[in-house]
Design a protein around this motif. Structure first.
Motif, mmCIF file in Angstrom:
data_model
loop_
_atom_site.group_PDB
_atom_site.id
_atom_site.type_symbol
_atom_site.label_atom_id
_atom_site.label_comp_id
_atom_site.label_asym_id
_atom_site.label_seq_id
_atom_site.Cartn_x
_atom_site.Cartn_y
_atom_site.Cartn_z
ATOM 1 N N GLU A 42 0.830 -1.209 0.000
ATOM 2 C CA GLU A 42 0.000 0.000 0.000
ATOM 3 C C GLU A 42 0.863 1.257 0.000
ATOM 4 N N GLN B 25 2.337 1.733 -3.420
ATOM 5 C CA GLN B 25 1.254 2.111 -4.326
ATOM 6 C C GLN B 25 0.960 3.609 -4.235
ATOM 7 N N GLN B 26 0.897 4.112 -3.013
ATOM 8 C CA GLN B 26 0.586 5.519 -2.800
ATOM 9 C C GLN B 26 1.675 6.421 -3.382
ATOM 10 N N SER C 220 3.531 -1.838 -17.090
ATOM 11 C CA SER C 220 3.407 -2.708 -15.925
ATOM 12 C C SER C 220 2.993 -4.098 -16.391
ATOM 13 N N PHE D 42 -5.383 -3.684 -3.836
ATOM 14 C CA PHE D 42 -4.729 -2.797 -4.793
ATOM 15 C C PHE D 42 -5.613 -1.572 -4.981
ATOM 16 N N ARG D 43 -4.988 -0.409 -4.955
ATOM 17 C CA ARG D 43 -5.733 0.853 -5.056
ATOM 18 C C ARG D 43 -6.446 0.974 -6.405
ATOM 19 N N LEU E 38 -4.907 3.810 -8.579
ATOM 20 C CA LEU E 38 -3.646 3.417 -9.211
ATOM 21 C C LEU E 38 -3.900 2.432 -10.344
ATOM 22 N N TYR E 39 -4.838 1.523 -10.137
ATOM 23 C CA TYR E 39 -5.169 0.535 -11.164
ATOM 24 C C TYR E 39 -5.565 1.222 -12.467
#
Length: 454
Positions: free
Chosen positions: A246, A249-250, A278, A293-294, A297-298
């Motif tokens: 996380e 991801q941020q 990716s 998973f955010r 972001l996805y």
């Protein structure tokens, strides 16, 4: 995602047909006229020799003209000038190999179907398209028209550096495809920075991606430039992105939204502009639903997405890669037919990576003739699942909604369609492989055509 067959229409090209059978000439002439494709038909090798110009996009060449197999001389004469496809009743493997060796880029066996000709035109149009498509199709060993069409449609968007998400099972070649896209679309001098996110824990991955300042943690003896900074002006490839935490991801989301980041242990903001690719073999959509998973972001990394098909069932691609591997090896070996049959029927859970490893083992063997003794046990002892194991919930639900008879027809259609594709559009081979009559074959094909038309 289901893909219905895409009709090939309006392709701007000029085709040379070298064929002496008048009936076939007329059939082909009508077929290409309906596709708005310009053709010139000649019926002999002697007339071919008198052609003043070879201003054609590709050629369709019958092997038997004035005399048997003289068409091979046409193929050889066209090599490096005009892409050629052999169109013949000959099915001998040695002859097919010879045609490819002389320069043919495809081989279609008579009798042919409209679908087989459509598929041939699709393949030829891809071969005639940009360098991008040629590089990918020739080096990734994927002949699926659906995959290549999706890739082709992405070209302009990729040139604008929209983020790309590559999906597919382990070993299908996601890293290879990422590098091919970078190398083909962008200048080779631009950096291609690759990192496997699953290989590092959170703190190490953070340092590798963003860099760190000297003294920011124990062991940080000097400043470190991260992968994101190194990728400025080039491509950053994040493999196994589903594994990042996380916190990472941020921080990655901030880079993608603002184009800025800070090294670990410092507050100074730095800038980096890169093309992001990716990759993952996991279901990111499922991870988003399960809050692993955010979502923001996805959708950032999924500007474009492309799934690489698994190797199982891609008999033609397996065959082409084996030929490529053996031809480009300094050592020449002979693989028994029984071994080839095993290689074609094996599902390849490790995909291209596994196939390549097996071929490397063959080439390193003490024996120059590869027999079943050289096969890994999992391939030698592999047996296909029984049909009972393949009856899944989806099929049962389909039967309950539309009836068992409709399900049986649908399964018949899919099996015949796949067999026809594997046999390169050869109806006789398909009928023989499936042990059905010609009447049954055409009944099933008519059902499938009616279904798509509806």
């Amino acid at each position: 995602m289901n893909h219905a067959h895409k009709e090939v229409v309006g392709i701007s090209m000029r085709v040379l047909i070298v064929e002496d059978n008048v009936t076939i000439q007329k059939v082909l002439e009508e077929y290409f006229r309906n596709k708005k494709i310009t053709v010139q038909i000649i019926d002999s090798f002697s007339k071919f020799e008198t052609l003043s110009s070879l201003n054609y996009d590709w050629a369709l060449v019958d092997l038997d003209l004035e005399k048997e197999l003289i068409g091979l001389q046409v193929v050889e004469a066209l090599k490096d000038k005009v892409p050629s496809c052999v169109f013949s009743g000959h099915e001998e493997l040695d002859l097919i190999k010879k045609a490819y060796d002389l320069g043919a880029i495809d081989y279609l066996v008579k009798p042919f179907t409209k679908n087989a000709m459509d598929a041939l035109c699709e393949r030829m149009s891809f071969n005639l398209s940009s360098k991008f498509d040629k590089e990918i199709s020739s080096k990734l060993f994927i002949s699926s028209p659906v995959f290549l069409e999706e890739l082709k449609q992405m070209e302009n968007s990729l040139l604008s550096k929209r983020p790309l998400l590559l999906l597919g099972e382990t070993g299908v070649g996601k890293t290879h495809l990422a590098y091919l896209i970078h190398k083909t679309l962008y200048k080779e001098k631009d950096s291609f920075i690759h990192i496997n996110c699953a290989e590092l824990n959170e703190s190490l991955l953070e340092s590798e991606l963003f860099g760190h300042a000297k003294g920011s943690f124990t062991g940080a003896l000097e400043d470190k430039v991260g992968k994101i900074e190194l990728a400025h002006g080039g491509t950053l490839f994040l493999d196994e992105i589903a594994s990042i935490s996380e916190k990472i991801q941020q921080k990655l989301l901030k880079v993608l939204e603002e184009g800025t980041f800070s090294r670990v242990g410092e507050t100074k903001e730095r800038k980096s502009d890169f093309f992001l690719i990716s990759a993952t073999c996991d279901s990111l959509e499922s991870d988003v639903q399960n809050s692993k998973f955010r979502k923001d972001l996805y959708f950032r990394i999924k500007g474009l997405s492309l799934e690489i098909p698994a190797l199982r069932g891609r008999k033609q691609d397996i065959e082409h890669y084996i030929q490529f591997k053996l031809i480009n090896s300094a050592r020449k070996i002979l693989i028994d037919e029984e071994v080839m049959d095993k290689l074609f029927s094996y599902p390849w859970p490790g995909n291209m990576r596994e196939l390549n490893g097996v071929l490397d083992k063959f080439l390193a063997s003490l024996n120059a003739r590869i027999t079943s003794k050289e096969l890994p046990s999992e391939i030698l002892n592999y047996k296909k699942q029984s049909l009972e194991l393949l009856v899944n919930k989806q099929l049962k639900e389909y039967a309950q909604e539309f009836g068992l008879a409709s399900l049986v027809k649908l399964i018949e259609g899919q099996v015949v369609k796949n067999a026809l594709l594997e046999n390169k559009g050869n109806v006789r081979d398909t009928i023989r492989t499936l042990k059905i009559s010609s009447n049954t074959f055409y009944r099933i094909m008519n059902f499938m055509e009616d279904r798509f038309e509806k």
